[in-house]
Design a protein around this motif. Structure first.
Motif, PDB file in Angstrom:
ATOM      1  N   SER A 156      22.344 -40.775  76.521  1.00 43.38           N
ATOM      2  CA  SER A 156      21.440 -39.864  77.448  1.00 43.38           C
ATOM      3  C   SER A 156      19.890 -39.991  76.792  1.00 43.38           C
ATOM      4  O   SER A 156      18.896 -40.003  77.687  1.00 43.38           O
ATOM      5  N   LEU A 157      19.680 -39.650  75.500  1.00 42.44           N
ATOM      6  CA  LEU A 157      18.571 -39.391  74.838  1.00 42.44           C
ATOM      7  C   LEU A 157      17.958 -40.756  74.882  1.00 42.44           C
ATOM      8  O   LEU A 157      16.528 -40.669  75.163  1.00 42.44           O
ATOM      9  N   ARG A 158      18.599 -41.899  74.660  1.00 42.37           N
ATOM     10  CA  ARG A 158      17.878 -43.233  74.583  1.00 42.37           C
ATOM     11  C   ARG A 158      17.257 -43.540  75.884  1.00 42.37           C
ATOM     12  O   ARG A 158      16.057 -43.929  75.920  1.00 42.37           O
ATOM     13  N   ALA A 159      18.274 -43.444  76.900  1.00 49.12           N
ATOM     14  CA  ALA A 159      17.870 -43.669  78.167  1.00 49.12           C
ATOM     15  C   ALA A 159      16.658 -42.793  78.779  1.00 49.12           C
ATOM     16  O   ALA A 159      15.802 -43.101  79.490  1.00 49.12           O
ATOM     17  N   ASN A 160      16.691 -41.630  78.459  1.00 46.48           N
ATOM     18  CA  ASN A 160      15.744 -40.396  78.942  1.00 46.48           C
ATOM     19  C   ASN A 160      14.104 -40.830  78.184  1.00 46.48           C
ATOM     20  O   ASN A 160      13.318 -40.515  78.940  1.00 46.48           O
ATOM     21  N   TYR A 161      13.987 -41.381  77.251  1.00 47.18           N
ATOM     22  CA  TYR A 161      12.598 -41.612  76.838  1.00 47.18           C
ATOM     23  C   TYR A 161      12.465 -42.826  75.919  1.00 47.18           C
ATOM     24  O   TYR A 161      13.261 -43.101  75.023  1.00 47.18           O
ATOM     25  N   GLY A 162      11.815 -43.726  76.238  1.00 47.51           N
ATOM     26  CA  GLY A 162      11.371 -45.106  75.710  1.00 47.51           C
ATOM     27  C   GLY A 162      10.552 -45.127  74.493  1.00 47.51           C
ATOM     28  O   GLY A 162      10.275 -46.299  74.257  1.00 47.51           O
ATOM     29  N   GLY A 163       9.991 -43.923  74.262  1.00 47.37           N
ATOM     30  CA  GLY A 163       8.907 -43.899  73.042  1.00 47.37           C
ATOM     31  C   GLY A 163       9.681 -44.204  71.533  1.00 47.37           C
ATOM     32  O   GLY A 163      10.949 -44.253  71.690  1.00 47.37           O
ATOM     33  N   ASN A 164       8.834 -43.926  70.829  1.00 47.63           N
ATOM     34  CA  ASN A 164       9.234 -44.096  69.256  1.00 47.63           C
ATOM     35  C   ASN A 164      10.073 -42.776  68.912  1.00 47.63           C
ATOM     36  O   ASN A 164       9.596 -41.922  68.482  1.00 47.63           O
ATOM     37  N   ILE A 165      11.326 -43.070  68.788  1.00 45.43           N
ATOM     38  CA  ILE A 165      12.224 -41.872  68.390  1.00 45.43           C
ATOM     39  C   ILE A 165      12.810 -42.114  67.118  1.00 45.43           C
ATOM     40  O   ILE A 165      13.526 -43.038  66.896  1.00 45.43           O
TER      41      ILE A 165
ATOM     42  N   ARG B 271      23.804 -33.921  78.328  1.00 47.44           N
ATOM     43  CA  ARG B 271      23.237 -34.951  78.835  1.00 47.44           C
ATOM     44  C   ARG B 271      21.798 -34.521  79.566  1.00 47.44           C
ATOM     45  O   ARG B 271      21.711 -33.529  79.953  1.00 47.44           O
ATOM     46  N   LEU B 272      21.011 -35.229  78.973  1.00 53.20           N
ATOM     47  CA  LEU B 272      19.524 -35.091  79.307  1.00 53.20           C
ATOM     48  C   LEU B 272      19.391 -35.553  80.867  1.00 53.20           C
ATOM     49  O   LEU B 272      19.649 -36.924  81.159  1.00 53.20           O
ATOM     50  N   TYR B 273      18.654 -35.104  81.709  1.00 53.55           N
ATOM     51  CA  TYR B 273      18.359 -35.468  82.967  1.00 53.55           C
ATOM     52  C   TYR B 273      17.137 -36.280  82.935  1.00 53.55           C
ATOM     53  O   TYR B 273      16.063 -36.061  81.874  1.00 53.55           O
ATOM     54  N   PRO B 274      16.802 -37.148  83.768  1.00 57.87           N
ATOM     55  CA  PRO B 274      15.632 -37.879  83.803  1.00 57.87           C
ATOM     56  C   PRO B 274      14.189 -36.959  83.289  1.00 57.87           C
ATOM     57  O   PRO B 274      14.042 -36.410  84.114  1.00 57.87           O
ATOM     58  N   GLY B 275      13.555 -37.796  82.391  1.00 58.30           N
ATOM     59  CA  GLY B 275      12.203 -37.377  82.129  1.00 58.30           C
ATOM     60  C   GLY B 275      12.081 -36.119  81.438  1.00 58.30           C
ATOM     61  O   GLY B 275      11.044 -35.491  81.164  1.00 58.30           O
ATOM     62  N   ALA B 276      13.269 -35.665  80.766  1.00 58.49           N
ATOM     63  CA  ALA B 276      13.101 -34.277  80.164  1.00 58.49           C
ATOM     64  C   ALA B 276      12.304 -34.348  78.875  1.00 58.49           C
ATOM     65  O   ALA B 276      11.638 -33.264  78.793  1.00 58.49           O
ATOM     66  N   ILE B 277      12.444 -35.184  77.990  1.00 57.78           N
ATOM     67  CA  ILE B 277      11.728 -35.370  76.798  1.00 57.78           C
ATOM     68  C   ILE B 277      10.072 -35.484  77.268  1.00 57.78           C
ATOM     69  O   ILE B 277       9.511 -34.835  76.530  1.00 57.78           O
ATOM     70  N   ALA B 278       9.955 -36.243  77.994  1.00 62.85           N
ATOM     71  CA  ALA B 278       8.382 -36.660  78.461  1.00 62.85           C
ATOM     72  C   ALA B 278       7.851 -35.090  78.839  1.00 62.85           C
ATOM     73  O   ALA B 278       6.693 -34.798  78.593  1.00 62.85           O
ATOM     74  N   HIS B 279       8.409 -34.514  79.755  1.00 66.82           N
ATOM     75  CA  HIS B 279       7.997 -33.230  80.194  1.00 66.82           C
ATOM     76  C   HIS B 279       7.790 -32.288  79.101  1.00 66.82           C
ATOM     77  O   HIS B 279       6.989 -31.448  79.014  1.00 66.82           O
TER      78      HIS B 279
END
Length: 1004
Positions: A389-398, A456-464
């Motif tokens: 869920s984390l990886r799918a949620n944010y495509g940036g450099n984690i 589970r992170l819902y879409p866009g959570a980390i970006a927001h």
């Protein structure tokens, strides 16, 4: 049907309509001979060769119908003038009259209403129908609308008729549902409902004589009998309506029925009574039922036409939900949480094989954007689902820092299971707190995300969350909206009470409630998903080891951040589904919670003594930390959506600017109106709280619940102040010390007098001063009165109030680029909230009086387009009678309209305040023609910033429109002058400064 749907069907509809007669005009020989079985013998006796010839020569005179779509006997019954014409041999039949002229303004059948169909589809103007080759709305319905789910009549719903087709498919034989129903024999037609308003099975059981009349061919079905019989008040349509009860309970309706305006009480009830909440039968409290949020939502979503239909559907659907206070089921108990928790775990287990074969990768390059710390003790399946869920949620450099805290299951293989992660392996369970602190020392990103492994992170959570953290350097941490597995809130930000206990705001509520969906500073947010500035967290030494192994460490962290001057912000767009207590046993967890609560309360006693006492009724007071701004309760007729026009745009601007000034605003609507989610959250700043499920009836309770919360009440519109005055007088002890502001929006007295003059209505007996006094009588309650123009401010002073400020409009100048030569056509934009309103009167006057004159002045192809909110109570039919008119309805993006058109019109004959649409048109660079009334309100110069259309003279207005439309030099002059004028009059900086001064003058 929306404008877009109309446009998409246009090509096909025109093709279908070319070189063809309307379906309702075609003689149907097979149906005719089946319906009138005596005809063949009669034809033989009279030596008539065909059924159509027989109908033409004999049948129509005897009241025969030519096809199932026209009912001759009903037409004669409903229109006695036509029956008299037939008797005098002036017309051969009702059908002949309908074909010749009746199709324009009469109904052809007991199951089709031309006016209702056109009302439901305002884009079907005469011009649009003619363009597509349709004779009238009925022609359009039979060719296009009946192929979908358009409603021809209140008593026919195609979605319900589908149930009959499933049982009797052969009877419909591929025809449309409407056509098949009309052609079907009684046994098929009466086998089930075709609307929520009539039950044919119950009807025939209750009135057995009707079945006999149907068998004898007098009526074609039970519904046919109910809608056409000669004694309509003697029959009830279904068990949920009683004619006798309705007449007894509503004596005000009876004169209208007696005088023939309604066939019976049920016709009034379906048309008006159901929406008014009148009681249809003993023991049915329709008003209370309609007030249920889910019922209102279903109606607004178009699932049911009104609360009565909704109630009937619930009854006959087998649910058996009565009206004695029982709530519609979705408003009550959530799913069983034990079951949903088990399902969450099973989903993780089901995903595990795939996540092992194709694991989420966390390779980094350079400095990562975010360091994510996850502490794990066993529970491999949950962890892998969380990481996917984390990886799918944010495509940036984690940078993933995975702490394996003494796991005994296959979690010990994390190095191969999670490529790129930095795994910290411990042979023993060192606990959540120490695991996080160990990983923090290695984190390289400027932001650290503390993340549980049971979510589970819902879409866009980390970006927001990242966007929020980086938006303001004073923000130290960003929390998320946590939802439990049963889809109920765990928290929407959290509260720390005076005794050190914590409380998740709105816990157990629907995550969609508006109170959980606005941004605010909070005491703390759970570290199940908490984003923190890395440098601040290191400066604090990470989590305080006092709280190891876990619990209250996140509340302590947030509180220490607050003491350093950092803000903890709740971000409702960061949505996380959390298996609460999924990472530890609940018994041990509760023990740790109790222990660490005592530690926390002792350690922060100096801070806690200033917190709210622990009680759920104090949750509103405690839900957000106070900033420099004030808390303002903003009251309006409705939630002020920009698409509503009529002053709501200015109200929306006031709310936006209050929020931009740093104030915390709650918007409370006086009138109950549901707003769709898309519009609701698109039209307001994210820090504004919207009260979407309460109204005037709840206002007193609302004030009590929020006593001490607000610093100021801002009341929009004088009539709302009058409505609220009795409540505010009684509840004054709950009102804020800053008092109240009355934003008049318009002083209506001049408009009232002008309307009476223009329409030739009786003039009020009172003088203007007396009318002003009466209109502003409730203003004495307020510490400040706001006018929209200096002229209105002068009237308010004339009424005896000197505590007046002026706040006009806000407009951003953004002229559209298209030049004069590439534009054409005329545009009107304005909301039509009710018939007789200034906009409605203006359009009728323009369409009926000005447009016919323009036919001789403008090229034939020039169109007049009307866009804006249209209330269901407003009949659009009269506005679409002219061939040039196109009704667009509400339009989300107005810029393309302003860019395409050449002239904006404002033919208003009576109004008050400021004409916002003229400001908006000028800001978009579209020159306008307006009446002198509006030009005077603007203070603009004719032929420099606007073109004068006179003061109620149709010829003068027509000439002004034609001149501006066809003169490029004048067009450029007006465009440039209007852009400059609006940039001066409606500058955003000026608007915000004035609003700030008004607010400061009221605050104590």
């Amino acid at each position: 049907m929306s404008t877009e749907e109309m446009q998409s069907e246009k090509t096909g509809a025109r093709a279908a309509a070319t070189d063809r007669a309307p379906v309702w005009s075609v003689f149907d020989e097979a149906w005719y001979l089946r319906t009138y079985p005596e005809v063949p013998e009669w034809m033989e006796r009279e030596h008539i060769p065909s059924a159509q010839d027989f109908y033409t020569e004999i049948g129509q005179r005897y009241g025969h119908s030519p096809n199932p779509f026209f009912d001759e006997n009903w037409y004669r019954q409903v229109y006695p003038d036509i029956y008299r014409s037939i008797a005098r041999n002036e017309v051969q039949s009702g059908f002949a009259h309908y074909r010749a002229e009746g199709c324009h303004d009469r109904d052809p059948h007991w199951l089709f209403s031309e006016s209702a169909y056109r009302w439901a589809h305002p884009a079907l103007t005469d011009a649009r129908l003619a363009e597509q080759g349709f004779a009238n709305g009925y022609d359009h319905f039979l060719a296009v609308g009946a192929l979908g789910f358009s409603k021809p009549h209140a008593f026919f719903d195609a979605s319900l008729c589908e149930d009959i087709t499933f049982r009797h498919d052969a009877a419909f034989n591929g025809r449309s549902l409407f056509s098949g129903y009309l052609s079907a024999d009684a046994a098929v037609a009466d086998s089930g409902r075709v609307s929520w308003y009539f039950d044919p099975v119950w009807y025939l059981q209750t009135y057995p004589d009707v079945a006999q009349e149907i068998a004898e061919g007098v009526y074609r079905s039970a519904l046919h009998h109910y809608l056409t019989n000669d004694t309509p008040r003697l029959f009830d349509p279904q068990p949920f309506f009683s004619e006798a009860h309705y007449a007894e309970q509503n004596p005000d309706v009876m004169p209208s029925i007696t005088e023939g305006h309604f066939r019976n009480g049920y016709e009034h009830f379906v048309g008006f009574g159901a929406c008014e909440g009148r009681t249809p039968a003993p023991g049915v409290d329709l008003r209370s039922y309609a007030a249920q949020p889910r019922v209102r939502a279903d109606i607004e979503d178009g699932l049911y036409p009104d609360a009565y239909a909704h109630y009937v559907a619930r009854q006959v659907g087998g649910a058996g939900f009565g009206l004695s206070g029982t709530q519609y089921p979705m408003d009550t108990a959530p799913p069983d949480e034990a079951a949903t928790r088990a399902m969450f775990v099973r989903e993780a287990e089901a995903l595990l094989p795939g996540l092992i074969r194709r694991p989420a990768a966390f390779h980094t390059s350079g400095v990562p954007e975010i360091s994510v710390i996850v502490v794990v003790h066993d529970q491999l399946a949950l962890t892998m689902m969380a990481l996917a869920s984390l990886r799918a949620n944010y495509g940036g450099n984690i940078e993933l820092l995975l702490v394996n805290s003494g796991s005994h299951d296959d979690s010990r293989h994390f190095e191969t299971l999670v490529p790129g992660a930095r795994v910290l392996n411990y042979r023993y369970n060192l606990g959540y707190l120490e695991g996080c602190n160990a990983a923090l020392k290695l984190a390289r990103a400027p932001a650290v995300l503390l993340l549980n492994n049971d979510l589970r992170l819902y879409p866009g959570a980390i970006a927001h969350m990242l966007r929020r953290l980086h938006a303001d350097p004073t923000i130290g941490a960003v929390g998320s909206k946590l939802i439990r597995t049963n889809m109920r809130l765990q928290e929407a930000g959290s509260i720390i009470w005076r005794d050190g206990a914590t409380y998740g705001y709105r816990r157990e509520d629907d995550p969609g409630v508006t109170e959980a969906n606005f941004v605010r500073d909070v005491d703390y947010s759970s570290a199940a998903c908490l984003l923190v500035r890395a440098d601040l967290m290191r400066a604090l030494g990470g989590y305080d080891p006092t709280y190891r192994p876990a619990y209250f460490e996140d509340a302590d962290l947030c509180l220490r951040l607050t003491k350093r001057g950092a803000r903890i912000v709740y971000e409702p767009l960061a949505v996380v589904e959390h298996l609460e207590f999924g990472s530890s046993g609940s018994v041990g967890s509760q023990t740790l919670i109790r222990t660490n609560h005592r530690v926390f309360a002792r350690q922060h006693a100096d801070f806690l003594r200033h917190q709210q006492p622990a009680h759920v009724r104090n949750a509103v007071l405690a839900r957000g930390r106070r900033g420099a701004g004030r808390r303002i309760l903003y009251i309006e007729d409705r939630l002020p959506l920009r698409a509503l026009g009529s002053g709501y745009v200015r109200s929306n601007d006031v709310v936006r600017e209050m929020a931009a000034l740093g104030h915390q605003v709650t918007v409370f609507p006086v009138l109950p109106r549901r707003v769709d989610v898309v519009t609701l959250y698109r039209d307001f700043p994210e820090t504004v709280e919207l009260i979407a499920d309460r109204s005037l009836a709840d206002f007193a309770e609302f004030l009590q619940d929020r006593a001490g919360y607000y610093d100021l009440v801002w009341i929009g519109r004088v009539h709302n102040m009058a409505r609220l005055l009795p409540i505010m007088n009684e509840m004054s002890r709950y009102l804020p010390p800053g008092g109240a502001v009355l934003d008049t929006e318009v002083v209506a007295t001049p408009r009232t007098l002008r309307r009476a003059e223009v329409l030739g209505l009786p003039m009020p007996a009172e003088s203007m001063d007396e009318l002003l006094r009466l209109e502003l009588e409730s203003a004495h309650f307020c510490q400040r009165i706001v006018a929209v123009t200096e002229a209105d401010a002068a009237l308010i002073r004339r009424a005896g109030y000197d505590n007046v400020s002026t706040l006009g409009h806000l407009a951003h100048v953004m002229p559209t680029p298209r030049p004069f030569a590439e534009r054409s056509d005329i545009l009107f934009i304005g909301a039509l909230h009710d018939e007789g309103s200034p906009n409605h009167d203006a359009l009728l006057w323009f369409v009926q009086g000005v447009l016919p004159l323009l036919d001789g002045m403008l090229a034939p192809g020039v169109k007049v387009r009307i866009a804006g909110f249209l209330h269901p109570s407003v009949d659009p039919g009269p506005l679409g009678l002219h061939a040039r008119v196109e009704l667009l309805g509400p339009v989300d993006d107005l810029e393309p309209l302003y860019d395409a058109h050449r002239v904006f019109i404002a033919p208003t004959r009576f109004a008050g305040g400021l004409p916002f649409k003229l400001h908006e048109a000028a800001a978009y660079g579209l020159p306008a023609v307006a009446t002198d009334l509006l030009i005077g309100q603007l203070g603009w110069q004719p032929d420099r910033e606007i073109v004068s259309g006179g003061n109620g003279n149709p010829l003068a207005f027509a000439q002004a429109v034609a001149r501006l439309h066809d003169d490029p030099a004048l067009w450029e002059t007006i465009r440039e002058g209007a852009i400059f004028a609006v940039s001066q009059d409606c500058a955003p900086e000026r608007f915000r400064e004035t609003l700030s001064e008004i607010l400061e003058s009221c605050m104590v």
